[in-house]
Design a protein around this motif. Sequence first.
Motif, mmCIF file in Angstrom:
data_model
loop_
_atom_site.group_PDB
_atom_site.id
_atom_site.type_symbol
_atom_site.label_atom_id
_atom_site.label_comp_id
_atom_site.label_asym_id
_atom_site.label_seq_id
_atom_site.Cartn_x
_atom_site.Cartn_y
_atom_site.Cartn_z
ATOM 1 N N LYS A 92 0.829 -1.209 0.000
ATOM 2 C CA LYS A 92 0.000 0.000 0.000
ATOM 3 C C LYS A 92 0.865 1.263 0.000
ATOM 4 O O LYS A 92 1.901 1.324 0.671
ATOM 5 N N HIS A 93 0.412 2.273 -0.702
ATOM 6 C CA HIS A 93 0.991 3.602 -0.567
ATOM 7 C C HIS A 93 0.555 4.163 0.790
ATOM 8 O O HIS A 93 -0.484 3.767 1.325
ATOM 9 N N VAL A 94 1.332 5.121 1.348
ATOM 10 C CA VAL A 94 1.025 5.611 2.694
ATOM 11 C C VAL A 94 1.120 7.129 2.786
ATOM 12 O O VAL A 94 2.141 7.732 2.430
ATOM 13 N N LEU A 95 0.051 7.723 3.289
ATOM 14 C CA LEU A 95 0.039 9.118 3.732
ATOM 15 C C LEU A 95 0.012 9.076 5.252
ATOM 16 O O LEU A 95 -0.959 8.624 5.846
ATOM 17 N N CYS A 96 1.108 9.492 5.881
ATOM 18 C CA CYS A 96 1.253 9.364 7.335
ATOM 19 C C CYS A 96 1.183 10.721 8.004
ATOM 20 O O CYS A 96 1.809 11.686 7.559
ATOM 21 N N GLU A 97 0.436 10.793 9.096
ATOM 22 C CA GLU A 97 0.341 12.047 9.844
ATOM 23 C C GLU A 97 1.704 12.483 10.371
ATOM 24 O O GLU A 97 2.596 11.674 10.606
ATOM 25 N N LYS A 98 1.818 13.775 10.562
ATOM 26 C CA LYS A 98 3.036 14.325 11.160
ATOM 27 C C LYS A 98 2.977 14.125 12.678
ATOM 28 O O LYS A 98 1.889 13.969 13.241
ATOM 29 N N SER A 115 12.749 2.611 0.766
ATOM 30 C CA SER A 115 13.467 2.548 -0.508
ATOM 31 C C SER A 115 13.420 1.150 -1.118
ATOM 32 O O SER A 115 13.702 0.975 -2.312
ATOM 33 N N LYS A 116 13.070 0.165 -0.307
ATOM 34 C CA LYS A 116 12.946 -1.206 -0.806
ATOM 35 C C LYS A 116 11.649 -1.408 -1.596
ATOM 36 O O LYS A 116 11.439 -2.467 -2.186
ATOM 37 N N PHE A 117 10.796 -0.381 -1.549
ATOM 38 C CA PHE A 117 9.517 -0.436 -2.260
ATOM 39 C C PHE A 117 9.421 0.762 -3.213
ATOM 40 O O PHE A 117 8.625 1.683 -3.003
ATOM 41 N N PRO A 118 10.253 0.776 -4.253
ATOM 42 C CA PRO A 118 10.364 1.967 -5.116
ATOM 43 C C PRO A 118 9.079 2.338 -5.846
ATOM 44 O O PRO A 118 8.944 3.487 -6.288
ATOM 45 N N ASP A 119 8.168 1.418 -5.978
ATOM 46 C CA ASP A 119 6.919 1.720 -6.690
ATOM 47 C C ASP A 119 5.823 2.244 -5.762
ATOM 48 O O ASP A 119 4.727 2.586 -6.224
ATOM 49 N N LEU A 120 6.120 2.321 -4.459
ATOM 50 C CA LEU A 120 5.126 2.788 -3.490
ATOM 51 C C LEU A 120 5.495 4.173 -2.974
ATOM 52 O O LEU A 120 6.674 4.490 -2.780
ATOM 53 N N LYS A 121 4.475 5.000 -2.732
ATOM 54 C CA LYS A 121 4.674 6.374 -2.279
ATOM 55 C C LYS A 121 4.472 6.477 -0.763
ATOM 56 O O LYS A 121 3.565 5.851 -0.217
ATOM 57 N N VAL A 122 5.293 7.299 -0.131
ATOM 58 C CA VAL A 122 5.140 7.622 1.294
ATOM 59 C C VAL A 122 5.283 9.130 1.446
ATOM 60 O O VAL A 122 6.217 9.730 0.905
ATOM 61 N N MET A 123 4.372 9.747 2.191
ATOM 62 C CA MET A 123 4.448 11.189 2.393
ATOM 63 C C MET A 123 3.962 11.559 3.790
ATOM 64 O O MET A 123 2.982 10.995 4.294
ATOM 65 N N GLU A 124 4.671 12.497 4.411
ATOM 66 C CA GLU A 124 4.258 13.064 5.689
ATOM 67 C C GLU A 124 3.174 14.103 5.442
ATOM 68 O O GLU A 124 3.280 14.912 4.517
ATOM 69 N N ALA A 125 2.141 14.086 6.266
ATOM 70 C CA ALA A 125 0.931 14.882 5.993
ATOM 71 C C ALA A 125 0.998 16.292 6.580
ATOM 72 O O ALA A 125 0.271 16.626 7.517
ATOM 73 N N PRO A 303 4.859 15.419 -3.391
ATOM 74 C CA PRO A 303 5.289 16.814 -3.201
ATOM 75 C C PRO A 303 6.236 17.000 -2.016
ATOM 76 O O PRO A 303 7.097 17.889 -2.045
ATOM 77 N N THR A 304 6.034 16.203 -0.962
ATOM 78 C CA THR A 304 6.876 16.326 0.229
ATOM 79 C C THR A 304 7.572 14.992 0.483
ATOM 80 O O THR A 304 6.973 14.077 1.054
ATOM 81 N N PRO A 305 8.822 14.838 0.058
ATOM 82 C CA PRO A 305 9.520 13.557 0.191
ATOM 83 C C PRO A 305 9.951 13.275 1.627
ATOM 84 O O PRO A 305 9.939 14.165 2.485
ATOM 85 N N LEU A 306 10.356 12.033 1.880
ATOM 86 C CA LEU A 306 10.790 11.658 3.227
ATOM 87 C C LEU A 306 12.027 12.440 3.667
ATOM 88 O O LEU A 306 12.244 12.629 4.862
ATOM 89 N N SER A 307 12.823 12.909 2.723
ATOM 90 C CA SER A 307 13.982 13.724 3.096
ATOM 91 C C SER A 307 13.551 14.986 3.832
ATOM 92 O O SER A 307 14.259 15.464 4.739
ATOM 93 N N ASP A 308 12.399 15.537 3.465
ATOM 94 C CA ASP A 308 11.879 16.709 4.166
ATOM 95 C C ASP A 308 11.457 16.337 5.588
ATOM 96 O O ASP A 308 11.705 17.092 6.534
ATOM 97 N N ALA A 309 10.822 15.181 5.737
ATOM 98 C CA ALA A 309 10.414 14.716 7.060
ATOM 99 C C ALA A 309 11.627 14.500 7.956
ATOM 100 O O ALA A 309 11.608 14.826 9.149
#
Length: 332
Positions: A92-98, A115-125, A303-309
Amino acid sequence: MSEIIRWGILSTAKIGVQKVIPAMQKSKLGKVTAICSRSLENAQKTAADLGIEKAYSSYEELLADPEIDAVYNPLPNHMHVEWTLKALQAGKHVLCEKPIGLNKAEALYLQTEASKFPDLKVMEAFMYRFHPQWQKVIELIHSGAIGSVKTVQSFFSYYNVDPANIRNNPEIGGGALMDIGCYCISFPRFVFGEEPLAVSGSMDLDPAMGTDRLTSGILQFSAGKSATFTCSTQLIPHQRAHIFGDQGQIVVEIPVNAPPTEATKITLITREKTEEILFEAVDQYTLQADAFACSVLDKKPVPTPLSDAIGNMAVIDAIKQSSETGKWVELK
């Protein structure tokens, strides 16, 4: 993958039930398909109240549903990384709360595993970034409307002294800095487009609950730029953000909790004029869900990558360290 995102909601957390889920249900790019709770009765009641098709009695059961494309994770802070990873492992793709985790180390671990799931998106909300008022702020800054931007000041507070509230439990990531100070740290990083070089922080702890009830910080950026903030869980509710340049300033009246049913405004103040810029009512949670869905459907970066988190968590860690040592902390 369907032509829209089919969402599953991890838990019946208040922020999800009252704000995020109703906003997601207004999205043209997504549908809230399922919700879960450790209590099936609670999940079923919430699903019925919100018109959600499926209700599950465990997080694992929801993640096993093949008809769910993406998960919204509003669990308590200490569960963010664990269940975001389990969602990724379930495809599953994941939108995670801050905030994305409890500290920088957790955020880095999440980035490595994700990074082991390159086809899945993760973003901090951090939903505020999608509101037109903040998009306009960035546009004004880039256009030189207030000249060279030098400093950002922000304040965010509410009053909550309930010891049973998860925001007042330090063991699971409670306290002012983690709950709302993360916004005050995010603002200048968003405005300047860079990470601070050093920070200084001061935290006042509640003697009974152990959470920081009032935290203030100073962030030093390159070329003499700076940011200052105060956040509190035990003051009269208030929020404001000021961005100062050498030719003017921008005031964001409601920088975080912009109401979805009311117009909002920012004020542009220069030597020549004071201008109120109005924005029609929009739901920033809907805009956030749409932006995330677009990234999934179009197979493009979020729009907001994990590097920003990770950057935000690094500052939070440094503020805590500075408060404990009484010294400035350099960020590497």
